[in-house]
Enzyme design. Structure first.
Site, PDB file in Angstrom:
ATOM      1  N   GLU A 104       7.246  -1.552  -4.665  1.00 34.67           N
ATOM      2  CA  GLU A 104       7.755  -1.377  -5.834  1.00 34.67           C
ATOM      3  C   GLU A 104       7.941  -0.412  -6.739  1.00 34.67           C
ATOM      4  O   GLU A 104       8.387   0.558  -7.071  1.00 34.67           O
ATOM      5  CB  GLU A 104       8.096  -3.161  -6.470  1.00 34.67           C
ATOM      6  CG  GLU A 104       8.586  -3.046  -7.422  1.00 34.67           C
ATOM      7  CD  GLU A 104       8.273  -4.361  -8.535  1.00 34.67           C
ATOM      8  OE1 GLU A 104       7.593  -5.334  -8.853  1.00 34.67           O
ATOM      9  OE2 GLU A 104       9.646  -5.037  -8.078  1.00 34.67           O
ATOM     10  N   ASP A 105       6.444   0.257  -6.450  1.00 34.85           N
ATOM     11  CA  ASP A 105       5.734   0.444  -7.938  1.00 34.85           C
ATOM     12  C   ASP A 105       6.175   2.801  -7.594  1.00 34.85           C
ATOM     13  O   ASP A 105       6.252   2.958  -8.083  1.00 34.85           O
ATOM     14  CB  ASP A 105       4.576   0.730  -8.193  1.00 34.85           C
ATOM     15  CG  ASP A 105       4.488  -0.937  -8.399  1.00 34.85           C
ATOM     16  OD1 ASP A 105       4.899  -1.131  -9.852  1.00 34.85           O
ATOM     17  OD2 ASP A 105       2.693  -1.453  -7.984  1.00 34.85           O
ATOM     18  N   ARG A 113      -3.466   5.647  -6.334  1.00 31.45           N
ATOM     19  CA  ARG A 113      -1.450   5.355  -5.749  1.00 31.45           C
ATOM     20  C   ARG A 113      -0.396   6.541  -5.974  1.00 31.45           C
ATOM     21  O   ARG A 113       0.763   6.037  -5.206  1.00 31.45           O
ATOM     22  CB  ARG A 113      -0.854   4.271  -7.079  1.00 31.45           C
ATOM     23  CG  ARG A 113      -2.401   3.188  -6.787  1.00 31.45           C
ATOM     24  CD  ARG A 113      -1.144   1.609  -7.159  1.00 31.45           C
ATOM     25  NE  ARG A 113      -0.127   1.533  -6.676  1.00 31.45           N
ATOM     26  CZ  ARG A 113       0.448   0.340  -6.812  1.00 31.45           C
ATOM     27  NH1 ARG A 113       0.326  -0.103  -7.363  1.00 31.45           N
ATOM     28  NH2 ARG A 113       2.238   0.460  -5.117  1.00 31.45           N
ATOM     29  N   CYS A 128       6.398  -6.883  -5.940  1.00 23.72           N
ATOM     30  CA  CYS A 128       5.778  -5.934  -5.688  1.00 23.72           C
ATOM     31  C   CYS A 128       5.933  -4.907  -4.710  1.00 23.72           C
ATOM     32  O   CYS A 128       5.637  -4.128  -4.009  1.00 23.72           O
ATOM     33  CB  CYS A 128       4.337  -6.167  -6.517  1.00 23.72           C
ATOM     34  SG  CYS A 128       4.379  -6.296  -8.169  1.00 23.72           S
ATOM     35  N   HIS A 137       2.390  -5.447 -15.453  1.00 23.41           N
ATOM     36  CA  HIS A 137       3.809  -4.784 -15.166  1.00 23.41           C
ATOM     37  C   HIS A 137       4.603  -5.324 -16.566  1.00 23.41           C
ATOM     38  O   HIS A 137       4.434  -6.656 -16.396  1.00 23.41           O
ATOM     39  CB  HIS A 137       4.303  -4.439 -14.203  1.00 23.41           C
ATOM     40  CG  HIS A 137       3.630  -3.441 -12.744  1.00 23.41           C
ATOM     41  ND1 HIS A 137       2.963  -3.577 -11.442  1.00 23.41           N
ATOM     42  CD2 HIS A 137       2.943  -2.081 -13.159  1.00 23.41           C
ATOM     43  CE1 HIS A 137       2.762  -2.709 -11.459  1.00 23.41           C
ATOM     44  NE2 HIS A 137       2.364  -1.709 -12.111  1.00 23.41           N
ATOM     45  N   ARG A 161       0.056   1.478 -17.188  1.00 19.04           N
ATOM     46  CA  ARG A 161       0.906   2.059 -15.658  1.00 19.04           C
ATOM     47  C   ARG A 161       2.408   2.990 -16.194  1.00 19.04           C
ATOM     48  O   ARG A 161       2.625   3.972 -15.679  1.00 19.04           O
ATOM     49  CB  ARG A 161       1.241   1.400 -14.808  1.00 19.04           C
ATOM     50  CG  ARG A 161      -0.070   0.454 -14.053  1.00 19.04           C
ATOM     51  CD  ARG A 161      -0.448   1.276 -13.629  1.00 19.04           C
ATOM     52  NE  ARG A 161      -2.378   0.630 -12.738  1.00 19.04           N
ATOM     53  CZ  ARG A 161      -2.225   0.007 -11.993  1.00 19.04           C
ATOM     54  NH1 ARG A 161      -1.141  -0.129 -11.172  1.00 19.04           N
ATOM     55  NH2 ARG A 161      -3.190  -0.417 -11.435  1.00 19.04           N
ATOM     56  N   ASP A 191      -3.513  -0.185  -2.780  1.00 17.31           N
ATOM     57  CA  ASP A 191      -2.521  -0.637  -3.111  1.00 17.31           C
ATOM     58  C   ASP A 191      -0.941  -0.556  -2.401  1.00 17.31           C
ATOM     59  O   ASP A 191      -0.257  -1.009  -2.770  1.00 17.31           O
ATOM     60  CB  ASP A 191      -2.627  -0.589  -4.361  1.00 17.31           C
ATOM     61  CG  ASP A 191      -3.103  -0.868  -5.024  1.00 17.31           C
ATOM     62  OD1 ASP A 191      -3.678  -2.128  -5.454  1.00 17.31           O
ATOM     63  OD2 ASP A 191      -4.167  -0.111  -5.706  1.00 17.31           O
TER      64      ASP A 191
END
Ligand code: GLY
Length: 255
Positions: free
Chosen positions: A65-66, A85, A248, A160, A130, A60
């Site tokens: 962005e995460d 992740r 993202c 999200h 998340r 991923d």
């Protein structure tokens, strides 16, 4: 200068996390080509693109962005809710260290950057699969000295917060009102609703004077045009199969 951090598509993107959509085969070569076109759209919008190499071990990792949320005063390094992740973080942290003082979400906090929507000094934070309450509380503590006000938004139906609502102009949001209550935001700004047949269409990336936006949502694109939004279409069909949107795939900030 406007910087966009990106990471090229992992050759193992087909092993990505999926939460709300069914797995479909992702054409890796097409995903790579679409990602390159997305990076070009960022350049057209005035970004210097800092493109990290692909990371086979992290399926991923294109969804940078995460990993972090960058404010003018501080870069907040996230702690993704999906354990698979968490190893994506150090590479992003290393790049951001050159540009901002750093702060970090730590266990038991979990926070994905995709859950954080900033509108001026208001910071809306999705409480999702998340992002948890300790993650929200830690972010609030980090931001309080800088005068930001944080608001938690419980989420059920999408991955999200920014799957459900994003900014498309300084005072205009694009929103799926079935996934988040528009009333939460409307005392601050106006909103355009996604077309009812395009529930996934609320994820748009505002960069400078335009919005980088998936070509696959023509009805919502029409609504954006009617609201005076300049739309830069990109084909992100393969990245969408990995449950990622246009926000993202980059972290954009000014230096
Ligand atoms: N595949 C995107 C995510 O689940 O984080």
């Amino acid at each position: 200068m406007r910087i966009a951090i990106t990471r090229q598509v992992s050759p193992n993107i087909n092993q990505c996390e999926l939460t709300h959509i069914e797995r479909q085969p992702i054409d890796y070569d097409l995903a790579v080509a679409q990602h390159a076109a997305y990076e070009n759209a960022l350049r057209k919008a005035g970004c210097e693109v800092f493109s990290l190499p692909p990371e086979p071990a992290f399926p991923d990792s294109v969804f940078v962005e995460d990993a972090a949320v960058v404010f003018d005063e501080v870069a907040v390094i996230a702690r993704p809710g999906a354990e698979s992740r968490r190893s994506e973080i150090p590479a992003i942290s290393e790049v951001l260290a050159a540009h901002r003082p750093m702060a970090q979400i730590v266990a038991p906090g979990e926070l994905d950057g995709g859950d954080v929507l900033v509108i001026g000094r208001k910071v809306f934070v999705g409480l999702s699969k998340r992002t948890n309450l300790p993650g929200f509380q830690q972010l609030s503590e980090i931001l309080r000295p800088f005068g930001y006000y944080t608001l938690p938004i419980p989420l059920e139906d999408c991955l999200h917060l920014k799957s459900a609502v994003t900014r498309v102009a300084p005072n205009l949001l694009l929103i799926n009102g079935k996934w988040v209550d528009p009333g939460t935001f409307l005392s601050f700004v106006r909103a355009v609703e996604v077309d009812r047949d395009e529930p996934l269409a609320a994820n748009a990336l505002l960069v400078g004077d335009r919005v980088i936006y998936p070509a696959s949502y023509p009805m919502t694109t029409h609504r954006l045009h009617l609201s005076g939004v300049r739309v830069e279409p990109v084909d992100v069909s393969e990245l969408s199969k990995a449950e990622g949107g246009v926000t993202c795939c980059s972290i954009v900030f000014e230096t």
